[in-house]
Structures are given as C-alpha cells and as structure tokens.
Design a protein around this motif. Sequence first.
Motif, PDB file in Angstrom:
ATOM      1  N   TRP A  15       0.841  -1.198   0.000  1.00 56.44           N
ATOM      2  CA  TRP A  15       0.000   0.000   0.000  1.00 56.44           C
ATOM      3  C   TRP A  15       0.874   1.247   0.000  1.00 56.44           C
ATOM      4  O   TRP A  15       0.564   2.234  -0.674  1.00 56.44           O
ATOM      5  CB  TRP A  15      -0.936   0.002   1.223  1.00 56.44           C
ATOM      6  N   ALA A  16       1.982   1.231   0.743  1.00 59.39           N
ATOM      7  CA  ALA A  16       2.861   2.393   0.823  1.00 59.39           C
ATOM      8  C   ALA A  16       3.576   2.622  -0.508  1.00 59.39           C
ATOM      9  O   ALA A  16       3.666   3.753  -0.986  1.00 59.39           O
ATOM     10  CB  ALA A  16       3.879   2.211   1.949  1.00 59.39           C
ATOM     11  N   PRO A  63      -0.209   4.919   7.181  1.00 60.83           N
ATOM     12  CA  PRO A  63      -1.569   4.542   6.818  1.00 60.83           C
ATOM     13  C   PRO A  63      -2.581   5.496   7.438  1.00 60.83           C
ATOM     14  O   PRO A  63      -2.376   6.019   8.520  1.00 60.83           O
ATOM     15  CB  PRO A  63      -1.734   3.124   7.376  1.00 60.83           C
ATOM     16  N   THR A  83       2.177   6.619  -6.822  1.00 61.83           N
ATOM     17  CA  THR A  83       1.072   7.362  -7.421  1.00 61.83           C
ATOM     18  C   THR A  83       1.233   8.856  -7.167  1.00 61.83           C
ATOM     19  O   THR A  83       1.051   9.679  -8.069  1.00 61.83           O
ATOM     20  CB  THR A  83      -0.289   6.869  -6.869  1.00 61.83           C
ATOM     21  N   VAL A  84       1.605   9.216  -5.938  1.00 64.08           N
ATOM     22  CA  VAL A  84       1.828  10.632  -5.610  1.00 64.08           C
ATOM     23  C   VAL A  84       2.989  11.185  -6.447  1.00 64.08           C
ATOM     24  O   VAL A  84       2.906  12.307  -6.963  1.00 64.08           O
ATOM     25  CB  VAL A  84       2.096  10.808  -4.092  1.00 64.08           C
ATOM     26  N   SER A 115       2.634   1.622  -3.560  1.00 65.54           N
ATOM     27  CA  SER A 115       1.709   2.059  -4.611  1.00 65.54           C
ATOM     28  C   SER A 115       1.239   3.487  -4.364  1.00 65.54           C
ATOM     29  O   SER A 115       1.099   4.273  -5.310  1.00 65.54           O
ATOM     30  CB  SER A 115       0.518   1.110  -4.710  1.00 65.54           C
ATOM     31  N   THR A 116       1.025   3.867  -3.117  1.00 63.63           N
ATOM     32  CA  THR A 116       0.586   5.224  -2.797  1.00 63.63           C
ATOM     33  C   THR A 116       1.670   6.238  -3.127  1.00 63.63           C
ATOM     34  O   THR A 116       1.411   7.255  -3.778  1.00 63.63           O
ATOM     35  CB  THR A 116       0.191   5.328  -1.307  1.00 63.63           C
ATOM     36  N   SER A 129       5.752   7.203   4.735  1.00 69.42           N
ATOM     37  CA  SER A 129       4.309   7.228   4.505  1.00 69.42           C
ATOM     38  C   SER A 129       3.627   6.509   5.658  1.00 69.42           C
ATOM     39  O   SER A 129       4.155   5.575   6.244  1.00 69.42           O
ATOM     40  CB  SER A 129       3.974   6.559   3.173  1.00 69.42           C
TER      41      SER A 129
END
Length: 195
Positions: A164-165, A193, A171-172, A167-168, A191
């Motif tokens: 999740w970190a 959650p 994306t940013v 991909s986030t 990052s």
Amino acid sequence: MDWKNSLATVAFIVLCFVGIPLHVDINSRNETADLFETYIRKYNKTYRNNSLEYKRRYSNFQNSLKSIELMNSAKSSDIGAIYGLTKFSDLSPDEFLHNHLLPGLHERIAKRNYTDKNNLHSYKHRRHHTNHIHKRAVLPQKVDWRTKGIIGAIRNQKDCGGCWAFSTVETVESMNALKTGKIETLSVQQSKPLI
C-alpha cells in the motif's frame, strides 16, 4: 522401380517431418540457453558454478519463458501489458510466494476492521451533497507514461508487506510529475496509513 521412388519420397517426407522439429528444438534450446546466460549476467546471479542449482534455475527460467509467451500471446490487441523477464524469472512460483510474499497476508488483511462508521458516514455525506458533472473525455488508445518521464524507477518492496505504501507513494510521485513536469523520488518509509 516405381515403388522404390514412392518409398523414397515417403521416407523423405517422413524425414522432413521428423528432422525439422528436431532442428528447431536444437536452435530453440540454444537460443534459450544463450538468453539464460545473458539473464545471469544482467541480474548478477551466482549459481553458475553449482550445476544442480544451475539446472533447477534454468528449468524455472524455461517455465517463466513459457508463461511469458502464453500471456503475451493471449492479448487480444497491442494495447495492454507486455510481459517479460524480471530478476524473479529463475524462481519457481512457490519460491517466489515463500521468499517474497508474506504468508497469510490475505487473511490478515481480511481480519482488519475497515468499517469505521465515522469515515463511512462522512463519505456518504460528501457523496450525497456533491454536484457531479459528468463530461465525456476523449482518451487516446494508449499512453506509455515511461516515455513521458512520469513513472519513477521500479522499487522492490521485498517482504515488508507495505505494498500500500509503495503504490501510494509512486502514485503521488506520478501525479506530482504530471503537474510539475519532473519526477521526484519520495520516501516510502515515511508514509503512514490513514486507518
């Protein structure tokens, strides 16, 4: 004499059907072996001196090539993913699962309680009171963001379970690159959650 010519013709045809595939297999095997040697050099693999390990890795590599060929041939058009070799192509699926994915990750995620009533109410409230303007966009058939300098370098999360970190953050980074025109590498470790 006529039956001898017929027999010779049949023998020649049979030889062609038996001999040609053997010749293709030999060339294919040589090409695969050469490709494997290139792969070993590119990814700095160290099992060249261990014949048992080498044979096992070569077998996994051949299976990966078959999977890659199958996935690429199953595409219905030129648009979409193109599958190829990675540094994991010499691993069996079980090895990859055991060494690079966390066991039981799916079950642990399913156990988490994501039904925070405050967040759910806030989302429904915003969604209900927002005016939605639907515009039909004209989109290109294909965009390769790599050629536009929007996608950063590939990162290896190893077995940290922080997909999740990654991909986030990526994306940013891409959204920022779209806005500013330059790609900036951000820290995945910093990052946090939201949940």
